[in-house]
Scaffold this active site. Structure first.
Site, PDB file in Angstrom:
ATOM      1  N   LYS A   1       0.832  -1.205   0.000  1.00 30.54           N
ATOM      2  CA  LYS A   1       0.000   0.000   0.000  1.00 30.54           C
ATOM      3  C   LYS A   1       0.874   1.266   0.000  1.00 30.54           C
ATOM      4  O   LYS A   1       2.084   1.185   0.209  1.00 30.54           O
ATOM      5  CB  LYS A   1      -0.920  -0.033   1.218  1.00 30.54           C
TER       6      LYS A   1
ATOM      7  N   TYR B   1     -12.049  -2.348  -3.908  1.00 33.17           N
ATOM      8  CA  TYR B   1     -12.584  -2.554  -2.558  1.00 33.17           C
ATOM      9  C   TYR B   1     -14.115  -2.516  -2.532  1.00 33.17           C
ATOM     10  O   TYR B   1     -14.709  -2.223  -1.480  1.00 33.17           O
ATOM     11  CB  TYR B   1     -12.016  -1.506  -1.608  1.00 33.17           C
TER      12      TYR B   1
ATOM     13  N   ARG C   1       2.831  -6.429   9.310  1.00 34.49           N
ATOM     14  CA  ARG C   1       2.017  -5.347   9.887  1.00 34.49           C
ATOM     15  C   ARG C   1       2.473  -4.986  11.298  1.00 34.49           C
ATOM     16  O   ARG C   1       2.490  -3.811  11.662  1.00 34.49           O
ATOM     17  CB  ARG C   1       0.540  -5.747   9.861  1.00 34.49           C
TER      18      ARG C   1
ATOM     19  N   ASN D   1      -1.984  -0.159   6.906  1.00 34.35           N
ATOM     20  CA  ASN D   1      -1.444  -1.436   7.381  1.00 34.35           C
ATOM     21  C   ASN D   1      -0.527  -2.109   6.361  1.00 34.35           C
ATOM     22  O   ASN D   1      -0.393  -3.320   6.321  1.00 34.35           O
ATOM     23  CB  ASN D   1      -2.581  -2.357   7.847  1.00 34.35           C
TER      24      ASN D   1
ATOM     25  N   HIS E   1      -1.850  -5.619   1.541  1.00 35.94           N
ATOM     26  CA  HIS E   1      -3.146  -6.290   1.380  1.00 35.94           C
ATOM     27  C   HIS E   1      -2.869  -7.673   0.818  1.00 35.94           C
ATOM     28  O   HIS E   1      -1.959  -7.836   0.005  1.00 35.94           O
ATOM     29  CB  HIS E   1      -4.044  -5.513   0.405  1.00 35.94           C
TER      30      HIS E   1
ATOM     31  N   GLU F   1      -9.198 -10.543  -7.621  1.00 41.70           N
ATOM     32  CA  GLU F   1      -8.189  -9.500  -7.375  1.00 41.70           C
ATOM     33  C   GLU F   1      -6.999  -9.612  -8.330  1.00 41.70           C
ATOM     34  O   GLU F   1      -6.455  -8.603  -8.770  1.00 41.70           O
ATOM     35  CB  GLU F   1      -7.732  -9.571  -5.918  1.00 41.70           C
TER      36      GLU F   1
HETATM   37  P1  CMP Z   1      -7.195  -4.812   3.745  1.00 45.26           P
HETATM   38  O1  CMP Z   1      -6.710  -6.171   4.109  1.00 45.26           O
HETATM   39  O2  CMP Z   1      -6.629  -4.187   2.518  1.00 45.26           O
HETATM   40  O3  CMP Z   1      -8.802  -4.857   3.595  1.00 45.26           O
HETATM   41  C1  CMP Z   1      -9.611  -3.727   3.799  1.00 45.26           C
HETATM   42  C2  CMP Z   1      -8.869  -2.558   4.372  1.00 45.26           C
HETATM   43  O4  CMP Z   1      -9.664  -1.557   4.998  1.00 45.26           O
HETATM   44  C3  CMP Z   1      -7.959  -3.044   5.492  1.00 45.26           C
HETATM   45  O5  CMP Z   1      -6.911  -3.822   4.986  1.00 45.26           O
HETATM   46  C4  CMP Z   1      -7.563  -1.721   6.123  1.00 45.26           C
HETATM   47  O6  CMP Z   1      -6.535  -1.058   5.387  1.00 45.26           O
HETATM   48  C5  CMP Z   1      -8.840  -0.870   5.935  1.00 45.26           C
HETATM   49  N1  CMP Z   1      -9.581  -0.645   7.172  1.00 45.26           N
HETATM   50  C6  CMP Z   1      -9.769   0.558   7.754  1.00 45.26           C
HETATM   51  N2  CMP Z   1     -10.516   0.461   8.841  1.00 45.26           N
HETATM   52  C7  CMP Z   1     -10.845  -0.825   8.987  1.00 45.26           C
HETATM   53  C8  CMP Z   1     -11.616  -1.542   9.946  1.00 45.26           C
HETATM   54  N3  CMP Z   1     -12.200  -0.954  10.974  1.00 45.26           N
HETATM   55  N4  CMP Z   1     -11.720  -2.885   9.784  1.00 45.26           N
HETATM   56  C9  CMP Z   1     -11.133  -3.507   8.727  1.00 45.26           C
HETATM   57  N5  CMP Z   1     -10.398  -2.866   7.783  1.00 45.26           N
HETATM   58  C10 CMP Z   1     -10.248  -1.531   7.921  1.00 45.26           C
END
Ligand code: CMP
Length: 138
Positions: A9, A49, A102, A112, A115, A126
């Protein structure tokens, strides 16, 4: 042999840890079979997303994902979906195990660093979102 999509990311790219992340994959016996660096548009981030579009964090997430370049990769290996998720650690870095990407580099639940697809069906969607079959070289 399984495949999954991995994204580094914008926070991971800005931290200059592309190589560090790839090294963790390769050390775990995972093969990078496709890779590109790109800067997503708002529409592209929203499409990727789309499953989260009703979530309260959707706007913030897509703003973050378009804030800078990302690196997209297709990873290949035995049980690679689960292996990659183990290397990444929990979505919320506060719950991520020691030694995970992470835990080591994330700064909040949204920023984070990486992904990874969570199941074979999402991996198929994806991977196809970012790569044509000609761009994947096993
Ligand atoms: P990712 O695994 O890319 O999937 C969805 C993304 O939403 C997640 O990682 C985070 O970067 C983001 N995100 C932000 N807030 C939340 C939340 N409360 N719960 C889960 N994902 C979140």
């Amino acid at each position: 042999m399984e495949r999954t999509l991995s994204l580094i990311k914008p926070d991971g790219v800005a931290k200059n840890i592309i190589g560090e992340i790839i090294k963790r994959f390769e050390t775990a016996g995972i093969k990078v079979v496709a890779m590109k660096k790109l800067h997503l548009s708002q529409k592209q981030a929203e499409g990727f997303y789309a499953v989260h579009k009703e979530r309260p964090f959707f706007k913030s997430l897509t703003d973050f994902m378009t804030s800078g370049p990302i690196v997209a990769m297709v990873l290949e290996g035995d049980d690679v979906i689960a292996k990659n998720r183990k290397l990444m650690g929990a979505t919320n870095f506060k719950n991520a195990e020691e030694g995970t990407i992470r835990r080591d580099y994330a700064t909040d639940i949204e920023k984070n660093v990486v992904h990874g697809s969570d199941a074979p069906e999402t991996a198929a969607f994806e991977i196809a979102y970012f790569f044509s079959t000609m761009e994947i070289v096993g």
